[in-house]
Design a protein around this motif. Structure first.
Motif, PDB file in Angstrom:
ATOM      1  N   LEU A  86     -10.195   4.834   0.125  1.00 12.38           N
ATOM      2  CA  LEU A  86      -9.384   5.609   1.063  1.00 12.38           C
ATOM      3  C   LEU A  86      -7.903   5.320   0.867  1.00 12.38           C
ATOM      4  O   LEU A  86      -7.053   6.008   1.429  1.00 12.38           O
ATOM      5  N   ALA A  87      -7.606   4.292   0.091  1.00  6.16           N
ATOM      6  CA  ALA A  87      -6.225   3.898  -0.180  1.00  6.16           C
ATOM      7  C   ALA A  87      -6.119   3.533  -1.659  1.00  6.16           C
ATOM      8  O   ALA A  87      -7.083   3.069  -2.258  1.00  6.16           O
ATOM      9  N   PRO A  88      -4.925   3.733  -2.235  1.00  7.21           N
ATOM     10  CA  PRO A  88      -4.748   3.377  -3.644  1.00  7.21           C
ATOM     11  C   PRO A  88      -4.655   1.865  -3.833  1.00  7.21           C
ATOM     12  O   PRO A  88      -4.375   1.124  -2.892  1.00  7.21           O
ATOM     13  N   SER A  89      -4.860   1.433  -5.027  1.00  5.87           N
ATOM     14  CA  SER A  89      -4.812   0.016  -5.382  1.00  5.87           C
ATOM     15  C   SER A  89      -3.497  -0.627  -4.952  1.00  5.87           C
ATOM     16  O   SER A  89      -2.430  -0.025  -5.073  1.00  5.87           O
ATOM     17  N   VAL A  90      -3.569  -1.853  -4.471  1.00  8.35           N
ATOM     18  CA  VAL A  90      -2.341  -2.577  -4.128  1.00  8.35           C
ATOM     19  C   VAL A  90      -1.644  -3.072  -5.388  1.00  8.35           C
ATOM     20  O   VAL A  90      -0.471  -3.410  -5.359  1.00  8.35           O
ATOM     21  N   ILE A  91      -2.343  -3.103  -6.470  1.00  6.80           N
ATOM     22  CA  ILE A  91      -1.787  -3.609  -7.724  1.00  6.80           C
ATOM     23  C   ILE A  91      -0.838  -2.596  -8.352  1.00  6.80           C
ATOM     24  O   ILE A  91       0.211  -2.954  -8.858  1.00  6.80           O
ATOM     25  N   HIS A  92      -1.160  -1.343  -8.300  1.00  6.38           N
ATOM     26  CA  HIS A  92      -0.376  -0.326  -8.989  1.00  6.38           C
ATOM     27  C   HIS A  92       0.563   0.456  -8.069  1.00  6.38           C
ATOM     28  O   HIS A  92       1.253   1.349  -8.519  1.00  6.38           O
TER      29      HIS A  92
END
Length: 180
Positions: A86-92
């Protein structure tokens, strides 16, 4: 004749001034949730979780007699949203400030720790180069450096993300999105 016609056209056109607006300073903002997620409904879910499980006396999140630091647990809520897609990666994506603002402004959660602490804790995960739900002890052992999560911290974070995911899926809206 053609040149005279072009001159006439130029004279008849209204003068337009091209304005260059300054670009906003800093990094461009990343979306903290995918476009199909209704931020208001998700905010209600997250706010409800915080109200229900935050113990004001000990200033901790208490779920089924287990305690979690408020900042770490709220970060695990976001990591669970990443795991649920539901959310994009925190890494990218640079979500530090946006998610903190979402918690404080949209969810109206008054976190007991400062934004700097929140950023330091999130950076423990980001510096591993791997989203929390995909982290292993082997990855952490290879990535040992200042500011990175220590291998002995992983079990608590993994438990917190699992609890956060379970609680999120108890909400009808979040469950409906996760099923897609």
């Amino acid at each position: 004749m053609r040149d005279e016609l072009n001159d006439l056209i130029k004279q008849l056109e209204p003068e337009t001034e091209v304005k260059n607006f300054p670009k906003p300073k800093g990094r461009p903002k990343s979306a903290i949730f995918h476009e199909w997620v209704d931020e208001e409904l998700l905010a209600n879910c997250i706010s409800g979780l915080h109200q229900r499980y935050f113990n004001h006396t000990c200033r901790m999140m208490v779920v089924d007699n287990e305690t979690y630091g408020e900042t770490d647990f709220m970060l695990c809520v976001y990591c669970a949203l990443v795991k649920l897609r539901l959310a994009p990666s925190v890494i990218h994506n640079q979500v530090n400030k946006q998610y903190y603002r979402f918690l404080t402004d949209v969810c109206r959660i008054k976190l007991t720790e400062k934004e700097r602490t929140y950023n330091n804790h999130l950076n423990k995960v980001i510096r591993t180069g791997c989203d929390l739900h995909l982290l292993t002890e082997d990855i952490l052992i290879k990535k040992q450096s200042a500011g990175v999560m220590r291998p002995e911290e992983l079990a608590v974070w993994k438990q917190a993300i699992d609890v956060a995911e379970t609680l999120l899926l108890m909400d009808e809206y979040t469950l409906s999105l996760a099923k897609k």
